[in-house]
Design an enzyme around this catalytic site. Structure first.
Site, PDB file in Angstrom:
ATOM      1  N   VAL A  55     -10.746  32.593  18.546  1.00 41.24           N
ATOM      2  CA  VAL A  55     -11.195  33.401  19.677  1.00 41.24           C
ATOM      3  C   VAL A  55     -11.373  34.859  19.253  1.00 41.24           C
ATOM      4  O   VAL A  55     -12.290  35.550  19.717  1.00 41.24           O
ATOM      5  CB  VAL A  55     -10.194  33.295  20.850  1.00 41.24           C
ATOM      6  N   CYS A  56     -10.521  35.318  18.352  1.00 39.10           N
ATOM      7  CA  CYS A  56     -10.500  36.743  17.973  1.00 39.10           C
ATOM      8  C   CYS A  56     -11.852  37.285  17.500  1.00 39.10           C
ATOM      9  O   CYS A  56     -12.272  38.352  17.965  1.00 39.10           O
ATOM     10  CB  CYS A  56      -9.420  36.987  16.915  1.00 39.10           C
TER      11      CYS A  56
END
Length: 203
Positions: A55-56
């Site tokens: 997700v980062c």
């Protein structure tokens, strides 16, 4: 490392944001930055768990792609994780197609000692990495907004911008407050028992 805490050491909106000095990667070079050097500008400070994850990179690249919108609002953006500056640099030198983030328009800050994450109360004790904390600090260094997501789901750039614009609006119009879902150009409200009825009569 320099910290400024609110009452009894608690991080609270309306208090000075904890100051810090740390190493960041800026234009693929290492640079020492100090939060309080950005007084006079607004700051969006967002923490994320780790480089080279999942997700980062979607968040880190989205803030970069829309950086001009923040800059036009007199706002600097900082991304922070507990990774080293060397990991940040390697991630920026990795193409987005392979999970990297490429060149970024704002600094990635290294919190290798985990002191900044601890000061902002986003350090997860079980994993030793930061949750997805997002903080908006005004031009006087006062914390105006704070949210924390768990690790598995990302944040909204649109909502961050909307909140930032609401903060700036009420600071420049001290006799007004912004109701739910306020967007620039929408009606505001006067926080007065009588005058507020002007707004309520239109909804």
């Amino acid at each position: 490392m320099i910290f400024t805490y609110g009452i009894e050491g608690c991080l609270r909106v309306g208090q000075l944001a904890p100051d810090f000095t740390a190493t960041a990667v800026v234009d693929q070079e290492f640079k020492s930055i100090k939060l309080s050097d950005y007084r006079g500008r607004y700051v969006v400070l967002f923490f994320y768990p780790l480089d080279f994850t999942f997700v980062c990179p979607t968040e880190v690249t989205a803030f970069s792609d829309r950086y001009a919108e923040f800059s036009n609002l007199n706002t600097e953006v900082f991304g922070i994780s507990v990774d080293s500056e060397f990991s940040h640099l390697a991630w920026m030198q990795t193409d987005r197609k392979f999970g990297g983030v490429g060149d970024l328009n704002y600094p990635l800050v290294s919190d290798i000692k985990k002191e900044i994450s601890a000061a902002y109360n986003v350090l997860d004790p079980s994993s030793g990495i930061a949750l997805r904390g997002l903080f908006i600090i005004d031009k006087d260094g006062v914390l105006q907004h704070a949210t924390i997501n768990n690790m598995a789901f990302g944040r909204s750039i649109d909502e961050t911008l909307r909140t930032l614009q609401a903060i700036q609006h009420v600071q420049s119009h001290p006799d007004e407050v912004c109701p739910i879902d306020w967007q620039p150009g929408d009606k505001t409200m006067n926080p007065d028992p009588v005058k507020s009825k002007i707004y309520f009569s239109t909804v």
